[in-house]
Scaffold this active site. Structure first.
Site, PDB file in Angstrom:
ATOM      1  N   LYS A  55       1.158  -1.877  -0.049  1.00 37.38           N
ATOM      2  CA  LYS A  55      -0.621  -0.183   0.100  1.00 37.38           C
ATOM      3  C   LYS A  55       0.783   1.356  -0.326  1.00 37.38           C
ATOM      4  CE  LYS A  55      -4.598   1.047  -0.134  1.00 37.38           C
ATOM      5  NZ  LYS A  55      -5.410   0.991  -0.374  1.00 37.38           N
TER       6      LYS A  55
HETATM    7  P1  NAD Z   1     -13.347   7.607  -2.876  1.00 37.24           P
HETATM    8  O1  NAD Z   1     -12.088   8.349  -2.908  1.00 37.24           O
HETATM    9  O2  NAD Z   1     -13.512   7.516  -4.416  1.00 37.24           O
HETATM   10  O3  NAD Z   1     -14.187   7.904  -2.680  1.00 37.24           O
HETATM   11  C1  NAD Z   1     -14.402   8.275  -0.900  1.00 37.24           C
HETATM   12  C2  NAD Z   1     -15.903   8.747  -0.984  1.00 37.24           C
HETATM   13  O4  NAD Z   1     -15.350   8.771   0.840  1.00 37.24           O
HETATM   14  C3  NAD Z   1     -15.754  10.502  -1.001  1.00 37.24           C
HETATM   15  O5  NAD Z   1     -16.858  10.781  -1.374  1.00 37.24           O
HETATM   16  C4  NAD Z   1     -15.645  11.074   0.031  1.00 37.24           C
HETATM   17  O6  NAD Z   1     -16.266  12.064  -0.286  1.00 37.24           O
HETATM   18  C5  NAD Z   1     -15.982   9.719   1.347  1.00 37.24           C
HETATM   19  N1  NAD Z   1     -15.545  10.095   2.751  1.00 37.24           N
HETATM   20  C6  NAD Z   1     -13.432  10.038   2.989  1.00 37.24           C
HETATM   21  N2  NAD Z   1     -13.762  10.732   4.581  1.00 37.24           N
HETATM   22  C7  NAD Z   1     -15.377  10.608   5.131  1.00 37.24           C
HETATM   23  C8  NAD Z   1     -15.439  10.804   6.100  1.00 37.24           C
HETATM   24  N3  NAD Z   1     -15.540  10.815   7.208  1.00 37.24           N
HETATM   25  N4  NAD Z   1     -16.903  10.165   6.051  1.00 37.24           N
HETATM   26  C9  NAD Z   1     -17.669  10.300   5.000  1.00 37.24           C
HETATM   27  N5  NAD Z   1     -17.953  10.375   4.070  1.00 37.24           N
HETATM   28  C10 NAD Z   1     -16.491   9.846   3.328  1.00 37.24           C
HETATM   29  O7  NAD Z   1     -12.181   5.826  -2.121  1.00 37.24           O
HETATM   30  P2  NAD Z   1     -12.907   5.045  -3.455  1.00 37.24           P
HETATM   31  O8  NAD Z   1     -11.980   4.610  -3.648  1.00 37.24           O
HETATM   32  O9  NAD Z   1     -14.208   4.436  -3.205  1.00 37.24           O
HETATM   33  O10 NAD Z   1     -12.197   3.790  -1.455  1.00 37.24           O
HETATM   34  C11 NAD Z   1     -12.925   3.969  -0.289  1.00 37.24           C
HETATM   35  C12 NAD Z   1     -12.633   3.318  -0.198  1.00 37.24           C
HETATM   36  O11 NAD Z   1     -12.282   2.281  -0.189  1.00 37.24           O
HETATM   37  C13 NAD Z   1     -11.124   2.935   1.147  1.00 37.24           C
HETATM   38  O12 NAD Z   1     -11.657   2.778   2.504  1.00 37.24           O
HETATM   39  C14 NAD Z   1     -10.362   2.136  -0.157  1.00 37.24           C
HETATM   40  O13 NAD Z   1      -9.128   2.076   0.394  1.00 37.24           O
HETATM   41  C15 NAD Z   1     -11.716   1.360  -0.252  1.00 37.24           C
HETATM   42  N6  NAD Z   1     -11.111   0.504  -1.170  1.00 37.24           N
HETATM   43  C16 NAD Z   1     -11.495   1.265  -2.796  1.00 37.24           C
HETATM   44  C17 NAD Z   1     -10.598   0.292  -3.747  1.00 37.24           C
HETATM   45  C18 NAD Z   1     -10.972   0.984  -4.626  1.00 37.24           C
HETATM   46  O14 NAD Z   1     -10.702   0.300  -6.020  1.00 37.24           O
HETATM   47  N7  NAD Z   1     -11.068   2.197  -5.086  1.00 37.24           N
HETATM   48  C19 NAD Z   1     -10.763  -0.804  -3.442  1.00 37.24           C
HETATM   49  C20 NAD Z   1     -11.284  -2.020  -2.367  1.00 37.24           C
HETATM   50  C21 NAD Z   1     -10.951  -0.533  -1.293  1.00 37.24           C
END
Ligand code: NAD
Length: 419
Positions: free
Chosen positions: A105
């Site tokens: 990561k």
């Molecule tokens: P992203 O940046 O696209 O979206 C994150 C969302 O969460 C946004 O809407 C943001 O405004 C919101 N957010 C951030 N802080 C917040 C808070 N304190 N309270 C409420 N909402 C909040 O990120 P993503 O890629 O969608 O990732 C989201 C989660 O999924 C993370 O934990 C990431 O590690 C996990 N994840 C992502 C992927 C991927 O392919 N993108 C894969 C596996 C896991």
């Protein structure tokens, strides 16, 4: 050094799962801490001419089964300890779903919302330069995570390729299609969440249809496609949120309109849609709903607020959104929890497909990709259920046990050098 709540939680889950399954303590000993960790300074010139330095990290937790794999996060809370926890979760995620990959990561401690596009490009290119000797298409392959996207990966790919003197397509996944990305990668994590929700619903006898209410915390790269997929199956998405707040409509939201609003104005805050109400993130978590998908950040449902959660299925779209106290309480209350390393594994599975397609320069169609994604997640879901029943543990521990069994086999076969 590794004192982030997420690291402590992952560490405890690892110890508890190891104890239940009787894992050899010598194997456990090697999984407790990352194999390698790099901290870098990332200085960039801001648009106003001043120079600002950000802290960046890349951590490789375990590479027994294959090259490290894991996203790059741009968020103010990023630090070495949180990055190490996320790298550890990647090791278990890849092992659980049977990919020939290890766990890694990376991230930068920055609020990307405060930087211009040009500043983000400089940040990404300098970070890629600083970590370039630490990673590689057969060593460690980054991807998008919170605050990063396909454009970030395109800049990363370009910088790494400039340094090597030729295009290195396999250095990142989550790339846009036009620079070697895979069909289906952008939606894959959310689609995988929706598949897992269906497997869980089937398991508890819930039928997904027009009476099924879904609440989504975090409306980003994971939350939006999960919402779209479940809506296309007839479910009512009654609330979604981002860091600015939440929007609610008991009769179901127009998800495409919410997504369009976010694309145009960045945040859901102040969204104007007929029949909707603005509520807080805390209120959203406490809504009466069948399914809750926390898809934003870690540590959202804790010992303090888990009593308010009413959902029957909780799908961990984010990494570590439920603390271990919340998992214990909600499992005892009868909720079906789909653990993060299973629930959001769709992203790394299709990243693996992208990496393989890039190495072969031969690309697959969307039906092939989604079919294989479905089958891998279904097999993994069934494996976790088998472990849960065999060891009589909660779903989080069951997922760790299933992953540890695969890691244990591989680590024994490869042995410890020097022995
Ligand atoms: P992203 O940046 O696209 O979206 C994150 C969302 O969460 C946004 O809407 C943001 O405004 C919101 N957010 C951030 N802080 C917040 C808070 N304190 N309270 C409420 N909402 C909040 O990120 P993503 O890629 O969608 O990732 C989201 C989660 O999924 C993370 O934990 C990431 O590690 C996990 N994840 C992502 C992927 C991927 O392919 N993108 C894969 C596996 C896991």
């Amino acid at each position: 050094m590794f004192d982030a709540p997420l690291f402590k939680d992952a560490f405890t889950q690892l110890e508890q799962a190891s104890e239940v399954m009787g894992l050899d303590p010598n194997i456990l000993e090697r999984l407790k801490y990352p194999k390698r960790a790099l901290t870098v300074s990332v200085p960039i010139r801001l648009d106003d001419g001043t120079v600002k330095t950000f802290l960046g990290y890349r951590v490789q937790h375990n590479m027994t089964i294959g090259p490290g794999k894991g996203g790059i996060r741009y968020h103010p809370n990023v630090d070495l300890s949180e990055t190490a926890a996320l790298a550890m979760l990647m090791t278990f995620k890849c092992a659980l779903v049977g990919l020939p990959l290890g766990g890694a990561k990376g991230g930068i401690q920055v609020d990307p919302n405060e930087l211009s596009r040009q500043e983000l490009q400089s940040l990404t290119r300098r970070y890629a330069t600083e970590i370039n000797s630490f990673i590689g298409p057969n060593v460690d392959i980054p991807a998008p995570d919170i605050g990063t996207d396909g454009q970030t990966m395109a800049w990363f790919l370009d910088t790494y390729s400039q340094l090597k003197g030729h295009t290195v397509s396999g250095i990142v996944t989550g790339k846009p299609i036009s620079v070697g990305g895979s069909l289906g990668r952008a939606e894959s994590t959310g689609k995988g969440v929706a598949y897992c929700v269906n497997f869980a619903a089937q398991k508890i006898g819930m039928k997904i249809g027009s009476n099924t209410a879904v609440v989504i915390h975090g409306f980003g790269k994971v939350g939006v496609p999960a919402a779209q997929d479940l809506k296309s199956q007839g479910a009512k998405i009654i609330a979604v949120s981002d860091v600015s707040g939440a929007v609610y409509n008991k009769d179901g939201l127009d998800i495409d309109a919410c997504s369009k609003w976010c694309k145009e104005r960045r945040f859901l805050k102040d969204i104007e849609l007929p029949g909707t109400k603005l509520i807080s993130n805390d209120e959203l978590l406490a809504l009466e709903t069948d399914i809750l998908i926390p898809a934003a950040i870690d540590g959202v449902v804790t010992a303090h607020n888990c009593k308010n959660v009413k959902a029957k299925i909780i799908a961990e779209g984010a990494n570590g959104p439920l603390t271990k106290e919340a998992v214990t309480y909600l499992t005892e209350k009868g909720a079906f929890i789909i653990p993060d390393i299973l629930c959001n594994a769709g992203g790394v599975i299709v990243s693996y497909f992208e990496w393989v397609q890039g190495l072969q320069n031969f690309f697959w169609d969307l039906d092939q990709i989604n079919g294989k994604l479905h089958d891998i997640l279904k097999d993994s879901f069934d494996t976790v259920i088998e472990c849960q029943e065999e060891y009589n543990v909660d779903m989080k521990k069951a997922a760790f046990i299933a992953a540890l069994k695969r890691l244990d086999r591989a680590m024994r076969l490869r042995g410890l050098f020097p022995s």
